[in-house]
Write an enzyme that holds these catalytic residues in place. Structure first.
Site: not given
Ligand code: FAD
Ligand code: NAD
Length: 463
Positions: A42, A178, A182, A201, A311, A442
Site C-alpha cells: 500500500g 501545509g 508530511i 500553513e 484510512d 540509565h
Molecule cells: P493504504 O496503505 O493506502 O493501502 C491501500 C491499498 O489499496 C493501496 O495499495 C491501493 O493501491 C489499494 N487499492 C485501493 N483501491 C483499490 C481497489 N478498488 N482495488 C484494488 N486495490 C485498491 N503512517 C504512519 O503510521 N507512520 C508514518 O511514518 C507514515 N508516513 C507516511 C508518509 C507519507 C509520505 C504518506 C503519504 C503517508 C504516511 N503514513 C504514515 C500514513 C500511512 O501510509 C497510512 O495511514 C497507511 O498506509 C494506511 O493504510 P491502509 O491499509 O488503510 O491503506
Molecule cells: P495533515 O493533515 O497532517 O496536515 C495538513 C496541513 O495542511 C494542516 O496543517 C492544514 O491546516 C494545512 N492546510 C490545509 N489546507 C491548506 C491550504 N489551503 N493552505 C495551507 N495549509 C493548508 O496532512 P498531511 O501532512 O498531508 O498528511 C496526511 C496524512 O498522512 C496525515 O493524516 C498523517 O497522519 C499521515 N502521515 C503520517 C505520518 C507519520 O505518522 N509520521 C507521516 C506522513 C503522513
C-alpha cells in the site's frame, strides 16, 4: 459444497489490508487480497512511511556530517552528497519490504488477486473482468492526496509526497503548502540536503491535532533549523513556467499578497479516503461527508458481511492504526473478539527531534476535568545532554483525582521510540505514580518520562 470462492476477500494490500488477510488466513479462513498496485504494502510501504523514513534517516546522517555536528564530536569528514545513491537505498528498502509481504502471502496461503476491485453486489466483486464471491469482504482501500483546488500536481515542479520523495536534484527553494506531518518530514529532508524551505500553513500553528505546547515548541525548533514558516497564510495560486513555479500567498485573514519563487512546490494539505471506482452503491454502501465508510466498534459497515478498516474509515490516518484494525477485523470475522483501543493510538512525526504523542492533549484533557501536568526538559536528561540533543521535553498529563495518565507528549531525538512505553502504560491504566516508580535504565532518554511523571506530583530529581 460452498458456492463462495473465499471466506474473506480483502480489497487493498496496505498495512490494514495485508495484515487483515494474513491474520484471516492464520485463523483458518480461505482468504484473498485484491491489490491494483504492482507491489504489495500500500501507501505505507511503497510511497509513504518507509521511503520517507529512508530519506529522513539518510538526510539526517548527511546533515550531521555536512553541518559540522560530527566535527564537534571529533569526527572530521569531507562530505559529498550522492543523491542517486541515496534514492537507490530508498528504493532498495521499498523493494525488500514489499517483496517481504509477497513472501508472507505465499507462506500464509493468501491469494493475491491482481487488479482493481469493484463491487458487483454485496458479496461479489469484479477484478480484471472476473467475479469472485466471498462470505466477508473487507474494504481496506486506504487514501490518496487531497488536491488543492486550482493547483495542478505534475509530480515534477508541483509535487505530492510521492514526487517529493523522488526529486532528482535538490531544489534551490522548496515551498511546502501545509505544515502538517508530511510537509514537515519531507521539508526537513530537503532542508538537510541543502534546499531553502518555506512552509505555508493556513492555521496559526503547525501540526493540527497535537498538544498546543508541543506545536509552539515545534515551530520554534523548525525556525531555529532555518525552515521559514509562514503561519496564518493561504496559498491563492501556483503558476508553473518551465521548471520554476510562482506561489502567491496572502494572510489568511486578508491583506497584501506576496509571491514566492520556487523550484519545487509540495502540496501536503491532507489525504482523503479512496473509494473511487469501487461501486460501493452496488453493495448498498454509502460514504459520510468526509468520504469515509462508517463502521461500528467491530469494524462492521451498515451492510452485513462487509467490513472496513484503515484510512478509508474515520480516525487518524496512520499505518499502525490500520494494522491493528486489520488484526481486529479478521478476529471478528473468525468469531473471536477483535478490539482496537482508539483512545491509545500514538502519533509520531519523524523529524529531528522527533515529535510524539498519545492520548489526550492538555487542551482536550482540561475540557474533560481537572488535570495535573508534569514536564521535564530534555536539556536536563543526561543522555540527551551527552548526545548534544538539548531540544524538547516530555509532558505527562494525569487526572487530578485518580492520577490516571490521560496523555503523554514528547519532543526528543528518539520520541518515536519513547512513546511506546507511554502507550503501554496507558493501555494498562497506569497512574503517573506507576511510571514514576518504574525503574528506567540509565542513561537513557526514557528517564525523562519517569522524571516528567515524578513532576506530576512536584518531585522530579534533576530539575
Ligand atoms: P493504504 O496503505 O493506502 O493501502 C491501500 C491499498 O489499496 C493501496 O495499495 C491501493 O493501491 C489499494 N487499492 C485501493 N483501491 C483499490 C481497489 N478498488 N482495488 C484494488 N486495490 C485498491 N503512517 C504512519 O503510521 N507512520 C508514518 O511514518 C507514515 N508516513 C507516511 C508518509 C507519507 C509520505 C504518506 C503519504 C503517508 C504516511 N503514513 C504514515 C500514513 C500511512 O501510509 C497510512 O495511514 C497507511 O498506509 C494506511 O493504510 P491502509 O491499509 O488503510 O491503506
Ligand atoms: P495533515 O493533515 O497532517 O496536515 C495538513 C496541513 O495542511 C494542516 O496543517 C492544514 O491546516 C494545512 N492546510 C490545509 N489546507 C491548506 C491550504 N489551503 N493552505 C495551507 N495549509 C493548508 O496532512 P498531511 O501532512 O498531508 O498528511 C496526511 C496524512 O498522512 C496525515 O493524516 C498523517 O497522519 C499521515 N502521515 C503520517 C505520518 C507519520 O505518522 N509520521 C507521516 C506522513 C503522513
Amino acid at each position: 459444497m460452498s458456492d463462495y470462492d473465499f471466506d474473506v476477500i480483502v480489497i487493498g494490500a496496505g498495512p490494514g489490508g495485508y495484515v487483515a488477510a494474513i491474520r484471516a488466513a492464520q485463523l483458518g479462513l480461505k482468504t484473498a487480497c485484491v491489490e491494483s498496485r504492482a507491489t504489495l504494502g500500500g501507501t505505507c510501504l511503497n510511497v509513504g512511511c518507509i521511503p520517507s523514513k529512508a530519506m529522513l534517516h539518510a538526510s539526517e546522517l548527511y546533515d550531521e556530517a555536512a553541518s559540522g555536528k560530527l566535527a564537534k564530536l571529533g569526527i572530521k569528514a569531507q562530505v559529498e552528497l550522492d543523491l542517486d545513491t541515496m534514492h537507490g537505498q530508498r528504493r532498495d528498502a521499498v523493494k525488500g519490504l514489499t517483496g517481504g509481504i509477497e513472501f508472507l502471502f505465499k507462506k500464509n496461503k493468501v491469494e493475491w488477486l491482481k487488479g482493481h476491485a469493484a463491487f458487483i453486489g454485496k458479496d461479489t466483486i469484479d477484478v480484471a473482468g472476473k467475479s469472485y464471491r466471498a462470505r466477508n469482504i473487507v474494504v481496506a482501500t486506504g487514501s490518496n492526496v487531497t488536491p488543492l483546488p486550482g493547483v495542478e500536481i505534475d509530480e515534477k515542479v508541483v509535487v505530492s509526497s510521492t514526487g517529493a520523495l523522488e526529486l532528482a536534484k535538490v531544489p534551490g527553494h522548496l515551498v511546502v503548502i501545509g505544515g502538517g506531518v508530511i510537509g514537515l518530514e519531507l521539508g526537513s529532508v530537503w532542508k538537510r540536503l541543502g534546499a531553502k524551505v518555506t512552509v505555508v500553513e493556513f492555521l496559526d500553528q503547525l501540526l493540527p491535532g497535537m498538544d498546543g505546547e508541543v506545536r509552539k515548541e515545534a515551530a520554534k525548533i523548525f525556525k531555529k533549523q532555518g525552515i521559514e514558516l509562514k503561519l496564518s497564510t493561504k496559498v491563492t495560486g501556483v503558476t508553473v513556467k518551465g521548471d520554476k513555479a510562482s506561489v502567491t500567498v496572502e494572510p489568511a485573514a486578508g491583506g497584501a499578497a506576496e509571491t514566492l519563487e520556487a523550484d519545487a512546490v509540495l502540496v501536503s494539505i491532507g489525504r482523503r479516503p479512496n473509494t473511487d471506482g469501487l461501486a460501493l452503491e452496488r453493495a448498498g454502501l454509502t460514504v459520510n461527508k468526509r468520504g469515509q465508510i462508517e463502521v461500528d466498534h467491530d469494524l462492521a459497515t451498515a451492510v452485513p458481511g462487509i467490513w472496513a478498516i484503515g484510512d478509508v474509515v474515520p480516525g487518524p490516518m496512520l499505518a499502525h492504526k490500520a494494522e491493528d484494525e486489520g488484526i481486529a477485523v479478521a478476529e471478528n470475522i473468525a468469531g473471536l473478539t477483535g478490539i482496537v483501543n482508539h483512545d491509545v493510538i500514538p502519533g509520531v512525526v519523524y523529524t529531528m527531534p522527533e515529535i510524539a504523542g498519545v492520548g489526550l492533549t492538555e487542551e482536550e484533557a482540561k475540557e474533560r476535568g481537572e488535570v495535573k501536568v508534569g514536564k521535564f526538559p530534555m536539556l536536563a536528561n543526561s543522555r540527551a545532554k551527552t548526545n548534544h540533543e538539548p531540544d524538547g521535553f516530555v509532558k505527562v498529563i494525569a487526572d487530578a483525582k485518580t492520577d490516571r495518565v490521560l496523555g503523554v507528549h514528547i519532543i526528543a531525538s528518539v520520541a518515536g521510540t519513547m512513546i511506546a512505553q507511554a502507550a503501554q502504560a496507558m493501555e494498562f491504566g497506569a497512574t503517573s505514580e506507576d511510571i514514576a516508580y518504574t525503574c528506567h535504565a540509565h542513561p537513557t532518554h526514557s528517564e525523562a518520562i519517569k522524571e516528567a511523571a515524578m513532576a506530576v506530583t512536584g518531585k522530579p530529581i534533576h530539575i
